[in-house]
Design a protein around this motif. Sequence first.
Motif, PDB file in Angstrom:
ATOM      1  N   SER A   8       0.823  -1.213   0.000  1.00 21.30           N
ATOM      2  CA  SER A   8       0.000   0.000   0.000  1.00 21.30           C
ATOM      3  C   SER A   8       0.855   1.260   0.000  1.00 21.30           C
ATOM      4  O   SER A   8       0.518   2.254  -0.651  1.00 21.30           O
ATOM      5  CB  SER A   8      -0.929  -0.002   1.220  1.00 21.30           C
ATOM      6  OG  SER A   8      -0.182   0.001   2.417  1.00 21.30           O
ATOM      7  N   SER A   9       2.006   1.213   0.716  1.00 18.73           N
ATOM      8  CA  SER A   9       2.870   2.400   0.732  1.00 18.73           C
ATOM      9  C   SER A   9       3.518   2.629  -0.627  1.00 18.73           C
ATOM     10  O   SER A   9       3.639   3.775  -1.078  1.00 18.73           O
ATOM     11  CB  SER A   9       3.935   2.243   1.808  1.00 18.73           C
ATOM     12  OG  SER A   9       4.765   1.118   1.543  1.00 18.73           O
ATOM     13  N   LEU A  10       3.926   1.536  -1.305  1.00 21.40           N
ATOM     14  CA  LEU A  10       4.506   1.698  -2.640  1.00 21.40           C
ATOM     15  C   LEU A  10       3.493   2.291  -3.607  1.00 21.40           C
ATOM     16  O   LEU A  10       3.800   3.210  -4.382  1.00 21.40           O
ATOM     17  CB  LEU A  10       5.007   0.349  -3.151  1.00 21.40           C
ATOM     18  CG  LEU A  10       6.290  -0.209  -2.506  1.00 21.40           C
ATOM     19  CD1 LEU A  10       6.593  -1.601  -3.029  1.00 21.40           C
ATOM     20  CD2 LEU A  10       7.464   0.712  -2.751  1.00 21.40           C
ATOM     21  N   GLN A  11       2.276   1.760  -3.568  1.00 24.99           N
ATOM     22  CA  GLN A  11       1.245   2.296  -4.450  1.00 24.99           C
ATOM     23  C   GLN A  11       0.937   3.757  -4.118  1.00 24.99           C
ATOM     24  O   GLN A  11       0.754   4.588  -5.016  1.00 24.99           O
ATOM     25  CB  GLN A  11      -0.022   1.443  -4.330  1.00 24.99           C
ATOM     26  CG  GLN A  11       0.149   0.031  -4.848  1.00 24.99           C
ATOM     27  CD  GLN A  11      -1.072  -0.831  -4.603  1.00 24.99           C
ATOM     28  OE1 GLN A  11      -1.935  -0.496  -3.788  1.00 24.99           O
ATOM     29  NE2 GLN A  11      -1.173  -1.943  -5.296  1.00 24.99           N
ATOM     30  N   TYR A  12       0.891   4.079  -2.820  1.00 26.80           N
ATOM     31  CA  TYR A  12       0.591   5.448  -2.391  1.00 26.80           C
ATOM     32  C   TYR A  12       1.710   6.395  -2.809  1.00 26.80           C
ATOM     33  O   TYR A  12       1.458   7.501  -3.319  1.00 26.80           O
ATOM     34  CB  TYR A  12       0.409   5.446  -0.878  1.00 26.80           C
ATOM     35  CG  TYR A  12      -0.068   6.761  -0.299  1.00 26.80           C
ATOM     36  CD1 TYR A  12       0.326   7.166   0.966  1.00 26.80           C
ATOM     37  CD2 TYR A  12      -0.916   7.599  -1.009  1.00 26.80           C
ATOM     38  CE1 TYR A  12      -0.103   8.357   1.501  1.00 26.80           C
ATOM     39  CE2 TYR A  12      -1.356   8.793  -0.486  1.00 26.80           C
ATOM     40  CZ  TYR A  12      -0.947   9.164   0.763  1.00 26.80           C
ATOM     41  OH  TYR A  12      -1.386  10.344   1.283  1.00 26.80           O
ATOM     42  N   TYR A  13       2.959   5.964  -2.609  1.00 26.93           N
ATOM     43  CA  TYR A  13       4.089   6.811  -2.998  1.00 26.93           C
ATOM     44  C   TYR A  13       4.113   7.031  -4.502  1.00 26.93           C
ATOM     45  O   TYR A  13       4.384   8.156  -4.969  1.00 26.93           O
ATOM     46  CB  TYR A  13       5.405   6.151  -2.565  1.00 26.93           C
ATOM     47  CG  TYR A  13       5.634   6.147  -1.070  1.00 26.93           C
ATOM     48  CD1 TYR A  13       6.810   5.656  -0.518  1.00 26.93           C
ATOM     49  CD2 TYR A  13       4.669   6.635  -0.184  1.00 26.93           C
ATOM     50  CE1 TYR A  13       7.035   5.645   0.846  1.00 26.93           C
ATOM     51  CE2 TYR A  13       4.876   6.622   1.181  1.00 26.93           C
ATOM     52  CZ  TYR A  13       6.062   6.124   1.690  1.00 26.93           C
ATOM     53  OH  TYR A  13       6.263   6.124   3.037  1.00 26.93           O
ATOM     54  N   CYS A  14       3.861   5.959  -5.276  1.00 31.66           N
ATOM     55  CA  CYS A  14       3.855   6.095  -6.736  1.00 31.66           C
ATOM     56  C   CYS A  14       2.769   7.065  -7.184  1.00 31.66           C
ATOM     57  O   CYS A  14       2.983   7.886  -8.085  1.00 31.66           O
ATOM     58  CB  CYS A  14       3.653   4.728  -7.381  1.00 31.66           C
ATOM     59  SG  CYS A  14       5.060   3.597  -7.193  1.00 31.66           S
ATOM     60  N   ALA A  15       1.600   6.979  -6.562  1.00 29.54           N
ATOM     61  CA  ALA A  15       0.503   7.873  -6.932  1.00 29.54           C
ATOM     62  C   ALA A  15       0.848   9.322  -6.601  1.00 29.54           C
ATOM     63  O   ALA A  15       0.559  10.240  -7.382  1.00 29.54           O
ATOM     64  CB  ALA A  15      -0.781   7.451  -6.222  1.00 29.54           C
ATOM     65  N   LEU A  16       1.479   9.559  -5.441  1.00 25.91           N
ATOM     66  CA  LEU A  16       1.859  10.926  -5.073  1.00 25.91           C
ATOM     67  C   LEU A  16       2.946  11.476  -5.999  1.00 25.91           C
ATOM     68  O   LEU A  16       2.934  12.654  -6.366  1.00 25.91           O
ATOM     69  CB  LEU A  16       2.342  10.953  -3.624  1.00 25.91           C
ATOM     70  CG  LEU A  16       1.270  10.775  -2.547  1.00 25.91           C
ATOM     71  CD1 LEU A  16       1.902  10.719  -1.168  1.00 25.91           C
ATOM     72  CD2 LEU A  16       0.246  11.896  -2.596  1.00 25.91           C
ATOM     73  N   ASN A  17       3.887  10.584  -6.380  1.00 23.42           N
ATOM     74  CA  ASN A  17       4.922  11.033  -7.311  1.00 23.42           C
ATOM     75  C   ASN A  17       4.330  11.387  -8.670  1.00 23.42           C
ATOM     76  O   ASN A  17       4.676  12.408  -9.269  1.00 23.42           O
ATOM     77  CB  ASN A  17       5.983   9.942  -7.472  1.00 23.42           C
ATOM     78  CG  ASN A  17       6.846   9.784  -6.225  1.00 23.42           C
ATOM     79  OD1 ASN A  17       6.900  10.692  -5.394  1.00 23.42           O
ATOM     80  ND2 ASN A  17       7.505   8.657  -6.083  1.00 23.42           N
ATOM     81  N   ALA A  18       3.435  10.520  -9.151  1.00 22.86           N
ATOM     82  CA  ALA A  18       2.816  10.778 -10.450  1.00 22.86           C
ATOM     83  C   ALA A  18       1.939  12.022 -10.409  1.00 22.86           C
ATOM     84  O   ALA A  18       1.782  12.726 -11.416  1.00 22.86           O
ATOM     85  CB  ALA A  18       1.997   9.563 -10.880  1.00 22.86           C
ATOM     86  N   LEU A  19       1.376  12.318  -9.230  1.00 20.24           N
ATOM     87  CA  LEU A  19       0.501  13.490  -9.108  1.00 20.24           C
ATOM     88  C   LEU A  19       1.264  14.783  -9.374  1.00 20.24           C
ATOM     89  O   LEU A  19       0.684  15.770  -9.848  1.00 20.24           O
ATOM     90  CB  LEU A  19      -0.131  13.515  -7.708  1.00 20.24           C
ATOM     91  CG  LEU A  19      -1.208  14.582  -7.473  1.00 20.24           C
ATOM     92  CD1 LEU A  19      -2.405  14.326  -8.377  1.00 20.24           C
ATOM     93  CD2 LEU A  19      -1.644  14.586  -6.010  1.00 20.24           C
ATOM     94  N   GLN A  20       2.569  14.787  -9.075  1.00 13.93           N
ATOM     95  CA  GLN A  20       3.353  15.996  -9.321  1.00 13.93           C
ATOM     96  C   GLN A  20       3.441  16.320 -10.811  1.00 13.93           C
ATOM     97  O   GLN A  20       3.574  17.477 -11.206  1.00 13.93           O
ATOM     98  CB  GLN A  20       4.765  15.817  -8.742  1.00 13.93           C
ATOM     99  CG  GLN A  20       4.791  15.542  -7.250  1.00 13.93           C
ATOM    100  CD  GLN A  20       4.055  16.614  -6.461  1.00 13.93           C
ATOM    101  OE1 GLN A  20       4.286  17.804  -6.641  1.00 13.93           O
ATOM    102  NE2 GLN A  20       3.128  16.188  -5.611  1.00 13.93           N
TER     103      GLN A  20
END
Length: 622
Positions: free
Chosen positions: A177-189
Amino acid sequence: MPAVDKLLLEEALQDSPQTRSLLSVFEEDAGTLTDYTNQLLQAMQRVYGAQNEMCLATQQLSKQLLAYEKQNFALGKGDEEVISTLHYFSKVVDELNVLHTELAKQLADTMVLPIIQFREKDLTEVSTLKDLFGLASNEHDLSMAKYSRLPKKKENEKVKTEVGKEVAAARRKQHLSSLQYYCALNALQYRKRMAMMEPMIGFAHGQINFFKKGAEMFSKHMDSFLSSVADMVQSIQVELEAEAEKMRVSQQEFLSVDESVYTPDSDVAAPQINRNLIQKAGYLNLRNKTGLVTTTWERLYFFTQGGNLMCQPRGAVAGGLIQDLDNCSVMAVDCEDRRYCFQITTPNGKSGIILQAESRKENEEWICAINNISRQIYLTDNPEAVAIKLNQTALQAVTPITSFGKKQESSCPSQNLKNSEMENENDKIVPKATASLPEAEELIAPGTPIQFDIVLPATEFLDQNRGSRRTNPFGETEDESFPEAEDSLLQQMFIVRFLGSMAVKTDSTTEVIYEAMRQVLAARAIHNIFRMTESHLMVTSQSLRLIDPQTQVSRANFELTSVTQFAAHQENKRLVGFVIRIPESTGEESLSTYIFESNSEGEKICYAINLGKEIIEVQKAH
């Protein structure tokens, strides 16, 4: 384009306070972006609404211009030129209405729709992943708390293994879940930059197309600008795709690690311990006194800094000093029946803090590191070389004194004897099934009702028996003494939970018990029935008796001679069931299957039932 800040995926598993602090910055940015996106969407919807209103207004204007001819003016003579002029204006307004309609459609597709999709897809995804990450983190914390409370007794190895698997599953779930969350936050930038520019590109294109017939020069002036903006968006899209592919590969690499990464104390037999550490960091449980005799344990992030032991709670910006380690002593201790505890003692001999590590490896490495720091090795020119010389001292400090091993050795022979006896009798426990497996319809009639509450709770039983004696067809009685049990050659007690009972058509094979288990468990899952009544099942040479554990009231009683089949589940050894033949008032007999879940193996219950039946046969022979 300027560089984009990113969360490091390799820090997801450690979940340190520094990573959490950086994550809070990304979450704050995402929250700000959500608020701004909602405000921007309202402004764009207002523009789109105004354009729609313009379409309706021009359409109504055209109709009103044509309606002039149909008006019955009392003084309408000489209006032919006005009527023809209005007809021409009506055509112009109709053509203008077509342009406004096309502009409104283009604004909806290229301006409003992209920002809606960005809000509903990207921002909602980030919010959902944030909730899943929070749930996974809480689940991991709970599993770690449960794991930390495990005692050191060897009898609890099975519980330890189960809890260890639970911790591994929770840790893997949190990592995913943390990997998916981090990837989503990175892509959001990246996505937020595109989301801000794409709607305005659509808005500008719509306006240019609207005015293109009368503003060729204006459109030519904007074409190059819009082209450059479109190229910029395209370049960001290319960067996003490259970064998304890179994160996807990294995520697969991180998730392809061995299960030992998630399982605490996975190498308890022969852990690879580094005894030359001069600094250490990680999560530990800190023992706090809350009263004269009460204590609590708090899981915190600890790290060494020079000669100090620092502590940093999750979410804190920086750590605080917990203990000055210079000239301190550390040793493993037994504390509240918890494993992997060690105590730091101050130079004046006063007891300091007590900490608990999550594994034997972490426990010994923390003790070695603190030992090395307490001798001020970190101040030498070559601290690691000095630490190697002190390995022998560190080894002595990490060996706690305990007598549990001797106790276990003394108890092993009797237990092994019981196990060997159990193995020799295994062929007597479960009656063999027939060679050909019958169909489900031959065992249990389709649509047979299932009873989940035949065994009543103690409080409900007592309430129903106040004032008058209650007659129960299952043999329930208020008599707390069992005379027949006193003369019985066999008395064995098991803790069971009633799952359900149902009528069956045959008792010629144990397959009827397996089919009843399947149907009872399936019905509980379908109807979300999770409550189970716990009872004590006493097996004697005369009967099977269900006893309330609180009041010792007999809930149900079955003669052992009426038990015609009994078996434990072939895979889930805790499930056990038996078939009872009950005489009816009409002279016929009915068959019912009762399914239970036991704390121990169901085969032990079957062994006890089989032994009781053998005793009955021997008594009959005499």
